[in-house]
Enzyme design. Structure first.
Site, PDB file in Angstrom:
ATOM      1  CE  LYS A 236      41.853  34.670  33.371  1.00  0.00           C
ATOM      2  NZ  LYS A 236      41.736  35.822  32.462  1.00  0.00           N
ATOM      3  NE  ARG A 310      33.428  43.030  32.276  1.00  0.00           N
ATOM      4  CZ  ARG A 310      33.933  43.356  31.091  1.00  0.00           C
ATOM      5  NH1 ARG A 310      33.134  43.756  30.110  1.00  0.00           N
ATOM      6  NH2 ARG A 310      35.231  43.288  30.877  1.00  0.00           N
TER       7      ARG A 310
END
Length: 459
Positions: A236, A310
């Site tokens: 990021k 996830r």
């Protein structure tokens, strides 16, 4: 908690006059107090507070603004915890929803004090008739636990500290906790949890809390426990990491919910599963293009290492599903797409159980805990197609990010009688009367209401 709930009025307690917008003259306060309010420009605007002096200059009471009819938030009484002077208080007239007003008062008293911030003023407040002190206190305490865990920086809330917090909660309520740590994740067939967390200094782990009688209905909560998310090798930008201490917000929320359910002594067999990891960058980090084999046996191509939540959830949910629970709930700070769709205050949830969806919608409204159902649109599953594996962990076009993440998780749920996925933000970006900027519990009071209605409460 800086507010003490009083079971009966004290002679010294002072009145709070709740006033709708532009309705001062209809208030039952003394005329001199109303004149004071008018002179100070108090109009009854939502969540405003004005103290009233007595003849000797001491505080004699306070006005509280309700705002316009049907436009106010029933939790807005939290503003009182921020603005009333220390002492004992009571509502001159019981609010329309007294339980939510008292809950808002408690929630508004919250302050995160671990690193030196000061607590709110100490207040005593008389319970309006019919309000259950035990219930509102356990709801507030569950929310405070979630807030505290999220607000704690990752340097002090890594996977090991999250384990410690979970153990403390288990000990408090007589629950059991088992932990699968490091390479034991591979031995116990939890390979995606291991893959995501193996590059971090603190070993990845699965926390497994159990509580309640064995033969009670099985309710399983799974919370994303990514204690810090760099994005992995798909790293990021700096701005994107500033709030990543909150990426374990799903874990914080299911622990807050578990605290409420155990304190209420619901007749359930509760299981809480938390994959606790840090998504770090190192030479042994998992890579874009890698193919991971999940617990369920599905192979997953990694389209982006920043869609790691996830992956860890999928292994935990597959484990939970093997037990065939009556209800499986997962909570996760999963997608930015959910925030684009609904903003920070309204988490979407996904379920194919129409009865559960209806109950959640009703509970959300009745307890002022915003939720919004969104669709598990099955045709979107094709967007997760992989040329070399059973499924990709991301779609390539960026559309429908939150529903597609829900569909990905749904591939790992087969035997549970009912399942719901909550894509929460876990953070207040702006001050509210009942919640400061910082970590937040979202959806857990609505879920608690549904479970309490189904399984009964010992309160």
């Amino acid at each position: 908690m800086s507010v003490t709930l009083l079971s009966s009025p004290k002679a010294s307690s002072l009145p709070v006059y709740a006033v709708e917008a532009d309705a001062l003259d209809a208030c039952k306060a003394p005329k001199t107090a109303i004149s004071w309010a008018k002179a100070n420009g108090f109009s009854g605007a939502a969540a405003t507070v004005l103290t009233v002096p007595g003849e000797n200059g001491a505080v004699a009471g306070a006005f509280f603004g309700l705002g316009k009819t049907d436009a106010g938030n029933p939790l807005a009484a939290g503003a009182l915890a921020r603005h009333l002077p220390e002492g004992d208080w009571h509502f001159a007239d019981a609010p329309k929803d007294a339980e939510l007003a008292i809950l808002g008062l408690l929630l508004g008293s919250y302050a995160f004090t671990r690193y030196g911030k000061k607590p709110r003023n100490a207040l005593g407040f008389v319970l309006p008739e019919g309000v259950d002190a035990n219930r509102v206190e356990r709801l507030a305490n569950g929310c405070f636990l979630a807030r505290d865990l999220i607000n704690t920086p990752a340097g002090d809330m890594g996977p090991d500290a999250l384990e410690d917090a979970t153990r403390a909660l288990a000990n408090e309520h007589g629950a059991s906790l088992s932990v699968t740590l490091g390479n034991d994740l591979l031995k116990k067939n939890l390979p995606m949890i291991h893959a995501v967390g193996r590059a971090a200094e603190a070993a990845p782990r699965l926390l497994d809390l159990r509580w309640g009688r064995e033969n009670a209905p099985k309710i399983t909560l799974v919370g994303k426990g990514v204690c810090f998310d760099t994005g992995g090798l798909d790293i990021k930008p700096a701005a994107g990491m500033l709030l990543m201490k909150k990426d374990m917000g799903g874990a914080a929320n299911v622990l807050g919910l578990a605290a409420i359910l155990m304190a209420a002594k619901l007749d359930i067999r509760l299981r809480v599963l938390i994959p606790a990891v840090e998504n770090a960058v190192a030479g042994n980090a998992f890579r874009p293009g890698d193919v991971l084999t999940s617990r369920k046996g599905l192979t997953v191509e990694i389209g982006n290492t920043d869609a790691e939540g996830r992956l860890v959830l999928a292994d935990a949910m597959a484990l939970a599903d093997e037990e065939e629970p009556e209800l499986l709930i997962d909570m996760a700070t999963l997608t930015g797409a959910a925030r684009v769709a609904l903003g920070p205050d309204v988490p979407p949830y996904y379920t194919d159980d129409e009865a559960l969806a209806g109950a959640l919608a009703q509970a959300s409204e009745s307890v002022a805990d915003p939720l919004w159902r969104m669709p598990l649109w099955k045709p979107y599953l094709s967007r997760l197609d992989s040329k070399i594996a059973d499924i990709n962990n991301v779609s390539l076009d960026g559309f429908a990010g939150s529903p597609i993440a829900g569909l990905f998780l749904g591939r790992f749920v087969e035997k549970a009688k009912s399942w719901a996925h909550f894509d929460i933000y876990g953070w207040n970006p702006a001050d509210k009367p009942y919640a400061p900027i910082g970590g937040e519990a979202q959806g857990i009071r609505a879920i608690e209401r549904v479970l309490a209605n189904r399984y009964g409460s010992a309160s």
